[in-house]
Design an enzyme around this catalytic site. Sequence first.
Site, short mmCIF file in Angstrom:
data_model
loop_
_atom_site.label_atom_id
_atom_site.label_comp_id
_atom_site.label_asym_id
_atom_site.label_seq_id
_atom_site.Cartn_x
_atom_site.Cartn_y
_atom_site.Cartn_z
N ARG A 186 0.84 -1.19 0.00
CA ARG A 186 0.00 0.00 0.00
C ARG A 186 0.88 1.25 0.00
O ARG A 186 1.61 1.49 0.96
CB ARG A 186 -0.92 0.02 1.23
CG ARG A 186 -1.93 -1.12 1.28
CD ARG A 186 -2.98 -1.00 0.20
NE ARG A 186 -3.85 -2.16 0.12
CZ ARG A 186 -5.06 -2.22 0.67
NH1 ARG A 186 -5.52 -1.20 1.35
NH2 ARG A 186 -5.80 -3.30 0.53
N GLU B 233 0.52 4.25 0.73
CA GLU B 233 -0.14 5.34 1.47
C GLU B 233 0.86 5.97 2.42
O GLU B 233 1.47 5.27 3.23
CB GLU B 233 -1.35 4.78 2.25
CG GLU B 233 -2.41 4.20 1.33
CD GLU B 233 -3.48 3.45 2.12
OE1 GLU B 233 -3.31 3.30 3.34
OE2 GLU B 233 -4.45 2.99 1.50
N ARG C 256 -0.77 2.25 13.11
CA ARG C 256 -1.50 1.08 12.61
C ARG C 256 -1.36 0.84 11.12
O ARG C 256 -2.06 0.02 10.56
CB ARG C 256 -2.98 1.20 12.97
CG ARG C 256 -3.62 2.49 12.57
CD ARG C 256 -5.07 2.56 12.97
NE ARG C 256 -5.97 2.26 11.87
CZ ARG C 256 -7.24 1.87 12.00
NH1 ARG C 256 -7.74 1.71 13.20
NH2 ARG C 256 -7.98 1.63 10.96
N HIS C 257 -0.46 1.58 10.45
CA HIS C 257 -0.31 1.42 9.01
C HIS C 257 1.11 1.03 8.62
O HIS C 257 2.09 1.54 9.18
CB HIS C 257 -0.67 2.73 8.29
CG HIS C 257 -2.14 3.01 8.28
ND1 HIS C 257 -2.73 3.85 9.19
CD2 HIS C 257 -3.13 2.55 7.48
CE1 HIS C 257 -4.04 3.91 8.95
NE2 HIS C 257 -4.30 3.13 7.92
N GLU D 79 -10.48 -2.34 13.30
CA GLU D 79 -10.79 -3.27 12.22
C GLU D 79 -9.62 -4.19 11.91
O GLU D 79 -8.49 -3.74 11.80
CB GLU D 79 -11.18 -2.45 10.97
CG GLU D 79 -11.36 -3.27 9.72
CD GLU D 79 -10.31 -2.96 8.67
OE1 GLU D 79 -9.80 -3.93 8.09
OE2 GLU D 79 -9.98 -1.78 8.46
N SER E 295 -11.69 -6.72 6.29
CA SER E 295 -12.76 -6.20 5.44
C SER E 295 -13.18 -7.31 4.50
O SER E 295 -12.32 -7.99 3.93
CB SER E 295 -12.26 -5.00 4.62
OG SER E 295 -12.16 -3.85 5.43
#
Length: 1047
Positions: free
Chosen positions: A461, A463, A469-470, A618, A621
């Site tokens: 990813r 981002e 948390r990333h 979360e 998904s």
Amino acid sequence: MSLKKVLGKLKTGSHSNPASDEEEGGTPGTANGVAAPSPGPTSISAPRTSGIFHRGSGEFKRKDIDSGIVSPQDSRASIDQPRGSGIFHRRTDSPNRSSTFGSKISIGHHRDGSHSHSTHSPIRAVKEKLHIGDNSSSESDLPLNREGEPMSKNQLRKHEKQAQQEERKTVVLQKEQEIEKRKKEMEEQADKELTPEQKKIYGIFPPNSYAGELKQDRRDHIIEFSAKDVGKEVIFRARIHHLRKMSSKFVFFVFRQQLATIQGVLVEHADISKYMLYWAEHLEAETVVLVKGILQEPQSKQGAVTGASIHDVEVAVHSLHVEASVTEHLPFNVYEAEVSQQDIDDELAKNDHKEGQTRVKIADRTRWSNRVIDLRSTASQGIFRIQSGICHFFRLNLVNEGFIEIHTPKLQGGASESGASVFKVQYFGREAFLAQSPQLPKQMSISADFRKVFEIGPVFRAENSNTYRHLTEYTGLDLEMAIDEHYHEVLRTLDRTFKAIFKGVYENYRPEIEAVKRQYPHEDLVWLDETPIIPFAEAIRWLNESGWRDDGGKPLDENEDMGTRDEVQLGKVIKQKLGTDYYVLDKFPVDARPFYAMPDPNNPKITNSFDIFLRGQEILSGGQRIHDARMLLDNLHRLKMDPQTMEEYIQGFEWGAPPHGGGGIGLERILMLLLNLGNIRNASMFPRDPKSLPERAIIKQLRHPEASTMHPPWEGKDRAVAGIDFQPIEKLIANYGDATNTSWLEPRTEIWRDEYTGAAVGFVPQDGFAITVGDPLCHVSQYVKTMTGYLKYIKKERNLKPLWLLVGHDAEECLATKFNWRTFSVVSEQRVDPVHNPAMNDSDVQRKIRHAEKEGVKIIDFALGAEIPEEWKNKVDARVVDWLKNRKGRQVHLTNIRPWQDQEHRQYHIATTPDGTICAFVAMAQLSADHGWQVKYSLDFPNAPSGSIEYIVTHALKVVGQGGASTVTFGGGASSKFTPGHNVKGTRVKVLSRAYHAIATELKLTNKTEFREKLGATDDPSYICYPPHGLGPMAVKAILNFFEDDD
């Protein structure tokens, strides 16, 4: 002693400047890797001024300049100002002051070929010649100062203090020599006295001794030892976690083997000789050893071992061999890495706790930067065994439910979700993407009639999210399956899988969980037999009813996705309402889902999709996918995505695909939340985030290629054997240095050198501290190795406490992340662009320059490295003497005024009036290509015409600009406020901020010149760095003494 009291007691001139170890009967040159700086000819000691333009009316109190005694000739080569004209100045004749005390001392840190100062000042020589003061019986027995006069009380105190420090250094040096001598003696005696059997039970195994006869000896596991094994002989490989010498006949060890630790005792008896004990007690922590011994009951008074994970048994060591040595200094060891916040709190609560002796918790960023060491800790060992267990139980449960494991490509021709968060790569001249998930290949597998598939693989990813948390790369646990009647078939399968994981971890990994809890305290996970499935809209209503509001103070919208704060708060609401850490939110809004999510048949605003949550965040998904090709194409057009980039994907549905759904789990996310690790990077073995993989520093063309540290002159040879000298410091400054490094040419500075690269670090011993100023002189990629070697030398060989001042961003980042140091900034390099100079268009500046020109001021330039006629040197020296006489008040500085120092890298500009009088002077110092030039000195002398200094400085900037320079620094300037860097927060920030405010106010550090601002000067932060507990009152005092001038 409080910091406030220390600051209240600090007075100018109250410091001492301890001599180096080499002064103990040493000779000029190098010793222990420390190159000795040369003072050059006699110096005119003076601080660098507090601004860049110095008029005769400035504030500077000096005792050293006595007109009529100090001649311009006497001042040769030692008129030196600091890094530009910033705040830090220091008057220093350095350790040579001690040479006026009547004893001849050989100064060990002079550079090769230099000579020490005379033991008699000019004034003293005259007085002795004329027998002045011979009859003064009251003063005849007192030591004399530089001026030949009896010392004042303050000078006597300093003299006594310096003598004490010399004595302490002598003791330390003698102790080191005794240890080395003792070591050699013990080795020689052992070789003579021990039998072959005694020699065989300890030592170092050769690295290539693992290809001989295969004996298949038993190797034991520490974690299996218990009281029932008392008397059993064991053989195991372990690391030395910690060792402690109790006496000359008794050494305690703690051996570590992955998760388990056991206490070992080595006692002199039978074949275990005193030589073996002496050898063993000098082993380093983290050394890999092969241990052979007998298990026995603990001999401690408590009856159990409290400092190891095995409490009811210890090992009596009978044989000990090193299999892998620690050859590089460790930034921290595992024993230090396992210090928890609870350990610190318990230690602080003890009645006998002493300030400054608290164990230190290693910062997360330091752990990740030294990941191999951190991964050895019992907590990390537990974390990644549990991670392995999660993957195992995920795979086991799905295989039992009829799934097959697949492996899909990570190079794709199009973005699977949105182009904004995709890594683009070049694929044989065309564009490709790293897969954001295996989503599309999974669906294609269902279209190919595999029915139920899963995969464990990497996900990328792009981002730029630097949150807890990333990650930019993580491990995905993905599954996809055909749907028979309802998409909740997918949800129920995932629910069973999660519960199988939870159950498997808690039943099979309890020792690992307990090991993790010691470092990351948390409660076990709570889940219900019947997992709550809550519609998204209903969950939003629960949140709103609890009083929760968004950042704007408004209730949350049921048709918009939640943020992280909202999710965490919802977790608290559900835990209170339903008593579970694990639950499902169903029917997400269509705007919160990707293009392939199937819309709800009754409400087009929501989808047949769900998220699964753990402890309010979360972890998955999932949902039903669109399996109709036309519906997919409509969504792609709506979202303005190019269908041609997904032609292969779309084709699978055009050829007919059954109804299906699935989900994706973030392995690191579930692990972080399950074990309450606080940051997802702790759940990744080698975490990747936007700050990972830093750009490698470019190796630029050096000003002196022959003085490179990447390719030193002796590359491929032994430097000492080849008789090749280290690269000259002056050339290293021109290759790698910034303005601060020019202060290393001061006589008081000692230079440590790396034996392999020639990299250099300059330091000044001050009140028991090694005051290190500026970045290491080497390529940025060599910082870690260079700093490691230097800090080991300072602490082990010199017995000094390190402080590192005025470093740039790269050095600060290295000290903070690699060595767990604390950093902050109160100083900035003040840099200007000499080509685009705003002062050239400033009406006030130009008016002053025109006035100087009208008064007949002319500027004479001496180009880089040009020979300066002695006549001009004498004239400048004389004017510097005039300038020094007019300076009054307390001064703070880094170097003295030595304009003729390192002329090879200096460019000079001299302004004169029509009658030939020098009215202003600028010396430009050439720095590395990255840092350009430094305005080393900019002086306007008494009675200079107005505008002279503006004229000569702007002229000097123009000259270097025309030569291709893009940046010039005026040196350091004090910041108006305290700015925290790494590892500084909470109460420490408040204390340091108050201390800085007090120091800055006392010394008036923040006064800036208006002219420097008109030149467009911008601040480039410099950092103060110190080890944990390293900036107490004594350290603050040492720093002030280092920078301050004498009364």
